[in-house]
Design an enzyme around this catalytic site. Structure first.
Site, mmCIF file in Angstrom:
data_model
loop_
_atom_site.group_PDB
_atom_site.id
_atom_site.type_symbol
_atom_site.label_atom_id
_atom_site.label_comp_id
_atom_site.label_asym_id
_atom_site.label_seq_id
_atom_site.Cartn_x
_atom_site.Cartn_y
_atom_site.Cartn_z
ATOM 1 N N ASP A 52 0.843 -1.200 0.000
ATOM 2 C CA ASP A 52 0.000 0.000 0.000
ATOM 3 C C ASP A 52 0.877 1.249 0.000
ATOM 4 O O ASP A 52 1.566 1.538 0.981
ATOM 5 C CB ASP A 52 -0.897 -0.009 1.247
ATOM 6 C CG ASP A 52 -1.833 1.190 1.284
ATOM 7 O OD1 ASP A 52 -2.959 1.060 0.794
ATOM 8 O OD2 ASP A 52 -1.426 2.253 1.799
ATOM 9 N N TYR A 57 3.056 9.932 -0.549
ATOM 10 C CA TYR A 57 4.079 9.335 0.315
ATOM 11 C C TYR A 57 5.474 9.456 -0.298
ATOM 12 O O TYR A 57 6.476 9.323 0.409
ATOM 13 C CB TYR A 57 3.819 7.849 0.549
ATOM 14 C CG TYR A 57 2.541 7.475 1.249
ATOM 15 C CD1 TYR A 57 1.741 8.415 1.898
ATOM 16 C CD2 TYR A 57 2.129 6.144 1.266
ATOM 17 C CE1 TYR A 57 0.570 8.048 2.527
ATOM 18 C CE2 TYR A 57 0.957 5.771 1.900
ATOM 19 C CZ TYR A 57 0.178 6.711 2.518
ATOM 20 O OH TYR A 57 -0.984 6.322 3.133
ATOM 21 N N LYS A 82 -2.705 5.926 -4.326
ATOM 22 C CA LYS A 82 -3.775 6.881 -4.043
ATOM 23 C C LYS A 82 -3.580 8.180 -4.821
ATOM 24 O O LYS A 82 -2.457 8.676 -4.947
ATOM 25 C CB LYS A 82 -3.816 7.182 -2.538
ATOM 26 C CG LYS A 82 -3.892 5.920 -1.680
ATOM 27 C CD LYS A 82 -3.782 6.211 -0.198
ATOM 28 C CE LYS A 82 -3.599 4.934 0.597
ATOM 29 N NZ LYS A 82 -2.234 4.378 0.489
ATOM 30 N N HIS A 113 -7.429 9.870 -2.093
ATOM 31 C CA HIS A 113 -6.774 9.884 -0.792
ATOM 32 C C HIS A 113 -7.562 10.666 0.260
ATOM 33 O O HIS A 113 -7.620 10.273 1.431
ATOM 34 C CB HIS A 113 -5.356 10.454 -0.923
ATOM 35 C CG HIS A 113 -4.405 9.959 0.114
ATOM 36 N ND1 HIS A 113 -3.046 9.870 -0.091
ATOM 37 C CD2 HIS A 113 -4.603 9.517 1.378
ATOM 38 C CE1 HIS A 113 -2.458 9.393 0.992
ATOM 39 N NE2 HIS A 113 -3.392 9.178 1.904
#
Length: 309
Positions: A52, A57, A82, A113
């Site tokens: 994930d 990120y 996302k 997200h």
């Protein structure tokens, strides 16, 4: 390899998602983000098949590098990413960027997200107003974004689409225009924030649920009650909490860069019903990962607007 790394849940698309996965969040430091390649690889080598990540990120590229280095056939993996909140007006461009980052032909799951949109700034994914609040773009809405997500699904670049950080309130609004039912909802969930009503709602709608921050960090792991139960099983508080989730039919994606803890996190226990009820009793509607700021907001949206009250 733990048998729980091969256990799956069915999505409403017919696809299967491993119930225990690896969350690949890193700090905003590019050096730290790049380090994810090595620890994602150790997870893959340990048997993890669900990864994930997210554009925001900064770890899509390390995830892709780890997958390539692992030699594991792509079809044996389930990879989630996302859509970032600052790309809601450029969804088609954004999925192409994510695929390019990861060096993949498709993602198994693509999530919005956040329900709100942030102003686009090519140099800053979290632009701020003078008062320090996240700078929003309120010229559109998540219904429009979802329509673009449906186009991404139709293109074959992703196998399923879903949501993150949505609530019953925001999903009800989304469903007024949605043509495709979300396959997954990812939310903060742990014994202090059990989200029972939301979980029941998703089950009724056929939407699978993933818990992020599933252990509740040190706050919940350090709870004396959790510690007592862990001692009874000769296990760790993390194992007890993750087992509680899995017993509820919730997918978990704990992050760990440590090979030993990665193996620990997939050792799921068969908790007694009595212990499950004790853990259920820890519920206090306490957000730990994404809690309100001094303005009473979470990233410039009020708790009421988010439907998190």
């Amino acid at each position: 390899m733990s048998e729980w790394l091969t256990k799956t849940l069915n999505l409403n698309t017919g696809a299967k998602v491993p119930i225990v996965g690896l969350g690949v969040f890193a700090s905003r430091d590019p050096v730290e983000q790049a380090k994810a390649t090595s620890w994602v690889l150790t997870a893959l080598q340990a048997g993890y098949r669900h990864i994930d990540t997210a554009w925001i990120y900064g770890t899509e590229k390390p995830v892709g590098e780890a997958i390539k280095a692992s030699g594991i056939p792509r079809e044996e993996l389930f990879v989630t990413t996302k859509l970032p909140w600052n790309h809601t007006k450029r969804v088609q461009w954004s999925i192409d960027q994510s695929l390019k980052n990861a060096g993949l032909d498709y993602f198994d799951l693509y999530l919005i997200h956040w329900p709100h949109s942030v102003a686009y700034d090519e140099n800053e994914s979290r632009p701020r107003n003078p008062d320090g609040q996240i700078k929003l773009d309120e010229t559109g809405n998540f219904n429009d974004t979802w329509a673009e997500m449906e186009k991404v699904l139709a293109s074959g670049k992703v196998k399923a689409i879903g949501l993150s950080n949505f609530s019953i309130k925001t999903m009800e609004e989304l469903f007024k225009t949605a043509k495709v039912m979300p396959a997954m909802l990812q939310v903060e969930m742990h014994p202090y924030l059990a989200q029972n009503e939301l979980l029941a709602y998703c089950r009724e709608k056929g939407i699978a649920v993933t818990a992020y921050a599933p252990t509740g960090y040190a706050t919940v792991r350090g709870d004396p009650t959790v510690g007592e139960i862990a001692s009874h099983y000769g296990a760790t508080p993390t194992q007890v909490i993750l087992s509680w989730h899995v017993g509820r039919g919730v997918v978990v994606v704990p992050k760990s860069a440590d090979a030993g803890r990665q193996k620990e996190n997939c050792q799921i226990l068969n908790l007694s019903e009595a212990d499950v009820q004790i853990i259920n009793g820890l519920e206090r509607n306490q957000r730990i990962c994404n809690k309100p700021d001094d303005f009473g907001n979470v990233s410039s949206w009020s708790m009421e607007k988010l439907g998190w009250m």
